[in-house]
Design a protein around this motif. Sequence first.
Motif, PDB file in Angstrom:
ATOM      1  N   UNK A 181       0.822  -1.208   0.000  1.00 52.60           N
ATOM      2  CA  UNK A 181       0.000   0.000   0.000  1.00 52.60           C
ATOM      3  C   UNK A 181       0.858   1.262   0.000  1.00 52.60           C
ATOM      4  N   UNK A 182       1.976   1.235   0.719  1.00 53.19           N
ATOM      5  CA  UNK A 182       2.881   2.388   0.713  1.00 53.19           C
ATOM      6  C   UNK A 182       3.411   2.661  -0.687  1.00 53.19           C
ATOM      7  N   UNK A 183       3.729   1.596  -1.402  1.00 50.96           N
ATOM      8  CA  UNK A 183       4.221   1.745  -2.769  1.00 50.96           C
ATOM      9  C   UNK A 183       3.149   2.337  -3.669  1.00 50.96           C
ATOM     10  N   UNK A 184       1.928   1.826  -3.544  1.00 52.43           N
ATOM     11  CA  UNK A 184       0.812   2.347  -4.344  1.00 52.43           C
ATOM     12  C   UNK A 184       0.545   3.801  -3.993  1.00 52.43           C
ATOM     13  N   UNK A 185       0.497   4.091  -2.700  1.00 50.81           N
ATOM     14  CA  UNK A 185       0.201   5.445  -2.246  1.00 50.81           C
ATOM     15  C   UNK A 185       1.268   6.426  -2.675  1.00 50.81           C
ATOM     16  N   UNK A 186       2.525   6.003  -2.600  1.00 49.38           N
ATOM     17  CA  UNK A 186       3.609   6.899  -2.993  1.00 49.38           C
ATOM     18  C   UNK A 186       3.485   7.321  -4.439  1.00 49.38           C
ATOM     19  N   UNK A 187       3.143   6.368  -5.301  1.00 47.98           N
ATOM     20  CA  UNK A 187       2.994   6.693  -6.721  1.00 47.98           C
ATOM     21  C   UNK A 187       1.763   7.557  -6.952  1.00 47.98           C
ATOM     22  N   UNK A 188       0.677   7.224  -6.262  1.00 51.65           N
ATOM     23  CA  UNK A 188      -0.566   7.985  -6.437  1.00 51.65           C
ATOM     24  C   UNK A 188      -0.401   9.417  -5.934  1.00 51.65           C
ATOM     25  N   UNK A 189       0.196   9.576  -4.756  1.00 53.66           N
ATOM     26  CA  UNK A 189       0.325  10.909  -4.162  1.00 53.66           C
ATOM     27  C   UNK A 189       1.238  11.810  -4.972  1.00 53.66           C
ATOM     28  N   UNK A 190       2.156  11.218  -5.722  1.00 52.98           N
ATOM     29  CA  UNK A 190       3.035  12.035  -6.560  1.00 52.98           C
ATOM     30  C   UNK A 190       2.248  12.814  -7.605  1.00 52.98           C
ATOM     31  N   UNK A 191       1.051  12.305  -7.950  1.00 48.17           N
ATOM     32  CA  UNK A 191       0.224  12.983  -8.947  1.00 48.17           C
ATOM     33  C   UNK A 191      -0.704  14.016  -8.332  1.00 48.17           C
ATOM     34  N   UNK A 192      -0.862  13.984  -7.017  1.00 46.86           N
ATOM     35  CA  UNK A 192      -1.853  14.847  -6.389  1.00 46.86           C
ATOM     36  C   UNK A 192      -1.423  16.298  -6.295  1.00 46.86           C
ATOM     37  N   UNK A 193      -0.164  16.581  -6.547  1.00 46.64           N
ATOM     38  CA  UNK A 193       0.314  17.963  -6.478  1.00 46.64           C
ATOM     39  C   UNK A 193       0.007  18.742  -7.751  1.00 46.64           C
ATOM     40  N   UNK A 206      -4.997   0.712   7.243  1.00 40.57           N
ATOM     41  CA  UNK A 206      -4.272   1.810   6.594  1.00 40.57           C
ATOM     42  C   UNK A 206      -4.891   3.177   6.871  1.00 40.57           C
ATOM     43  N   UNK A 207      -5.827   3.219   7.783  1.00 46.18           N
ATOM     44  CA  UNK A 207      -6.525   4.466   8.035  1.00 46.18           C
ATOM     45  C   UNK A 207      -5.599   5.560   8.552  1.00 46.18           C
ATOM     46  N   UNK A 208      -4.602   5.170   9.344  1.00 36.41           N
ATOM     47  CA  UNK A 208      -3.680   6.160   9.902  1.00 36.41           C
ATOM     48  C   UNK A 208      -2.917   6.886   8.803  1.00 36.41           C
ATOM     49  N   UNK A 209      -2.490   6.151   7.783  1.00 33.68           N
ATOM     50  CA  UNK A 209      -1.745   6.766   6.685  1.00 33.68           C
ATOM     51  C   UNK A 209      -2.648   7.671   5.860  1.00 33.68           C
ATOM     52  N   UNK A 210      -3.864   7.215   5.605  1.00 36.07           N
ATOM     53  CA  UNK A 210      -4.800   8.028   4.822  1.00 36.07           C
ATOM     54  C   UNK A 210      -5.059   9.359   5.508  1.00 36.07           C
ATOM     55  N   UNK A 211      -5.271   9.324   6.806  1.00 34.87           N
ATOM     56  CA  UNK A 211      -5.542  10.557   7.545  1.00 34.87           C
ATOM     57  C   UNK A 211      -4.321  11.468   7.574  1.00 34.87           C
ATOM     58  N   UNK A 212      -3.155  10.874   7.720  1.00 35.64           N
ATOM     59  CA  UNK A 212      -1.935  11.683   7.862  1.00 35.64           C
ATOM     60  C   UNK A 212      -1.431  12.234   6.535  1.00 35.64           C
ATOM     61  N   UNK A 213      -1.653  11.514   5.425  1.00 31.03           N
ATOM     62  CA  UNK A 213      -1.037  11.908   4.163  1.00 31.03           C
ATOM     63  C   UNK A 213      -2.030  12.363   3.101  1.00 31.03           C
ATOM     64  N   UNK A 214      -3.129  11.644   2.956  1.00 31.39           N
ATOM     65  CA  UNK A 214      -4.063  11.992   1.881  1.00 31.39           C
ATOM     66  C   UNK A 214      -4.920  13.203   2.236  1.00 31.39           C
ATOM     67  N   UNK A 215      -5.415  13.251   3.450  1.00 27.21           N
ATOM     68  CA  UNK A 215      -6.301  14.354   3.827  1.00 27.21           C
ATOM     69  C   UNK A 215      -5.650  15.725   3.670  1.00 27.21           C
ATOM     70  N   UNK A 216      -4.390  15.922   4.097  1.00 23.96           N
ATOM     71  CA  UNK A 216      -3.765  17.240   3.872  1.00 23.96           C
ATOM     72  C   UNK A 216      -3.666  17.608   2.397  1.00 23.96           C
ATOM     73  N   UNK A 217      -3.393  16.615   1.533  1.00 23.39           N
ATOM     74  CA  UNK A 217      -3.297  16.901   0.105  1.00 23.39           C
ATOM     75  C   UNK A 217      -4.666  17.222  -0.487  1.00 23.39           C
ATOM     76  N   UNK A 218      -5.678  16.512  -0.037  1.00 24.56           N
ATOM     77  CA  UNK A 218      -7.040  16.821  -0.484  1.00 24.56           C
ATOM     78  C   UNK A 218      -7.418  18.242  -0.075  1.00 24.56           C
TER      79      UNK A 218
END
Length: 209
Positions: A68-80, A124-136
């Motif tokens: 999931x970290x690998x998937x998230x890292x690639x996905x989050x790179x596009x969120x900027x 994986x909820x902790x990672x979603x809250x810590x990393x995805x929510x700020x980017x959203x």
Amino acid sequence: MSVTTAVRTPRAATLRKQEAILIEAEHQFARFGFEGVSLDSIAAALDLSRQNLLYHWPSKEELYRAVLNSVMGEWMASMSAIAEADEPETAIQAYVQVKLRFSRERPSGNAVFTREIMAGAPRYQDVLKAQVMPLLHADVARFERWASEGRVRRLDFTHLMFLIWSSTQAYADLGPQFALYMGKPALDEDDFERARELITSLIWRSLKP
């Protein structure tokens, strides 16, 4: 006298083995879900012993999070693409393009992520809250700024982001189904390009002031 401990860089062979384990784990988690996969099944597919696999990841939970970290890292790179952009139309085009490319190139990673989310993200909820929510929140804030400048219509920008996510994610989750309806073995590059043009056009029309 202080003693400096050198940090050992993993050997190329070790990195290749870890990459192979991650790829196989991603495929199995995508197909069978967390509960349907065992370390033994992953090790057997790679012709490894369970002990050899445990040397790299001491538990199935840690290996699952590594995928999931690998998937998230690639996905989050596009969120900027939105939060750091100056032009709204260009930002939307870039964002949709990257998300569709990710759906095309890594469908199994998308499937693992979708399974986790559909289950309520228990692991994986902790990672979603810590990393995805700020980017959203950063993306929504950028849309709010553009709206205040009169460059886009004011909408519910949080739900707009959900709409973009779902429309692009569908081409990973439902790609085989779409291809079946179109009478072809798989979606091709032209299908993804036409999807990009349509999604981008629809989103921009809803935002154009």
